[in-house]
Design an enzyme around this catalytic site. Structure first.
Site, mmCIF file in Angstrom:
data_model
loop_
_atom_site.group_PDB
_atom_site.id
_atom_site.type_symbol
_atom_site.label_atom_id
_atom_site.label_comp_id
_atom_site.label_asym_id
_atom_site.label_seq_id
_atom_site.Cartn_x
_atom_site.Cartn_y
_atom_site.Cartn_z
ATOM 1 N N HIS A 1 3.511 1.015 6.435
ATOM 2 C CA HIS A 1 3.586 -0.485 6.563
ATOM 3 C C HIS A 1 2.209 -1.147 6.824
ATOM 4 O O HIS A 1 2.005 -2.361 6.395
ATOM 5 C CB HIS A 1 4.431 -1.129 7.505
ATOM 6 C CG HIS A 1 5.038 -2.318 7.361
ATOM 7 N ND1 HIS A 1 5.867 -2.860 6.133
ATOM 8 C CD2 HIS A 1 4.565 -3.325 7.940
ATOM 9 C CE1 HIS A 1 6.073 -4.017 6.317
ATOM 10 N NE2 HIS A 1 5.305 -4.583 7.304
ATOM 11 N N SER B 1 4.504 -8.107 4.041
ATOM 12 C CA SER B 1 5.659 -8.187 4.953
ATOM 13 C C SER B 1 6.366 -9.453 5.287
ATOM 14 O O SER B 1 6.862 -10.144 4.117
ATOM 15 C CB SER B 1 5.173 -7.711 6.578
ATOM 16 O OG SER B 1 6.276 -7.354 7.411
ATOM 17 N N ASP C 1 8.758 2.394 4.396
ATOM 18 C CA ASP C 1 7.347 2.641 5.136
ATOM 19 C C ASP C 1 7.286 2.738 6.717
ATOM 20 O O ASP C 1 6.177 2.274 7.209
ATOM 21 C CB ASP C 1 6.443 1.374 4.417
ATOM 22 C CG ASP C 1 6.837 0.199 4.852
ATOM 23 O OD1 ASP C 1 7.726 0.022 5.743
ATOM 24 O OD2 ASP C 1 6.301 -0.927 4.503
#
Ligand code: CA
Length: 296
Positions: A263, A83, A241
């Site tokens: 995610h 991320s 996601d």
């Protein structure tokens, strides 16, 4: 012990927003570090400000890389960021390509997050709801740093506004202008394999009804959160996601962008509860083998 994941340079894992090394006994990279170590890799999970800009986090990462190089005697590191950790790693590699052998983006919002855009439009920081949201995030951040047991270093600064801006499409576009290394030239394409001697890779997942919402994810609230967040996507609606769009994640060599992983699943969260047929740990082990084969 197997040596199949024994990369030449240490693997340094960089967490995303609200990231951590370990909350009490619970690790961010759940089951991933032990799997990589079983394959002979040297693996180090680092912490940077859980809530701050990619630049501030990137400077902290550079300090940590310098320490790791000194401690391990390695000439370089392989950075793997989840991320916002991907953008943090990109910053460090752009500044010190001589210290970084590779950057791997795992569900990185390399062209911004439509969730961050949605929050920016509908809950701006100066609105009543925006202020409540900021306060909630601040409290979660404070609680998490209280529970963090894996990090031993100076107190890390918090800037929630900068953290949010760093993840919007406009914020990332500004970042990309300064640090374009590894980005694709065309939307949905691959980026350069190597820039300034640094290898660039990415992989990501998407929500896939019938797969990601089944299996052990039935018992994982973070999957429901991702499904809710996915409703904020317009440009990549149905191809995200929950927090990052499929094409927005592209960087360097795209290993895959449609794994059935939300995610959180992509770093084997929570507690290894993932969807039907998903194997997030295998992707990390295979990638270590790929880096080893590439001589880094
Ligand atoms: Ca999950």
């Amino acid at each position: 012990m197997s040596q199949e994941s024994a990369t030449r340079y240490p693997l340094v894992l960089v967490p995303g927003m609200l990231g951590f090394i370990r909350l009490v006994l619970y690790p961010y990279w759940y089951g991933i570090i032990s799997a990589l170590r079983r394959g002979g890799a040297t693996v180090i999970a680092v912490q940077v400000s859980p809530l701050n800009s990619c630049e501030v986090r990137g400077e902290q990462l550079l300090i940590r890389i310098e320490e790791i190089l000194r401690e391990t005697g390695a000439a370089k590191v392989n950075l793997i960021g989840h991320s916002q950790g991907a953008l943090t790693a990109r910053y460090a590699a752009a500044k010190r390509p001589d210290w970084v052998a590779s950057v791997t983006s795992v569900a990185g919002p390399n062209h911004g997050s439509e969730l961050a855009d949605y929050l920016h439009i509908h809950y701006p920081g100066n609105s009543p709801l925006g202020r409540v949201l900021t306060l909630v995030v601040r409290m979660i951040g404070a609680l998490m740093s209280f529970l963090e047991t894996g990090y031993r270093g100076p107190k890390l600064p918090v800037d929630i506004h900068a953290s949010h801006q760093s993840l919007t499409s406009a914020g990332v576009a500004l970042f990309n202008r300064q640090y374009p290394q590894g980005l694709p030239d065309t939307w949905g394409g691959h980026g350069a394999e190597v820039v300034n001697g640094v290898r660039y890779y990415s992989w990501s997942g998407t929500l896939q009804p019938g797969k990601t919402d089944r299996g052990r994810n039935l018992f994982d609230g973070t999957n429901r959160t991702c499904r809710l967040f996915a409703k904020t996507f317009v440009h990549e609606a149905g191809h995200c996601d929950g927090m990052v769009g499929r094409y927005s994640s592209h960087l360097g060599t795209v290993i895959g962008d449609e794994y059935p992983l939300d995610h959180f699943d992509i770093v084997n969260q929570s507690l290894g509860l993932v969807g039907k047929g998903a194997e997030p740990i295998r992707l990390f082990v295979e990638h270590a083998q790929r880096l080893k084969m590439a001589g880094v």
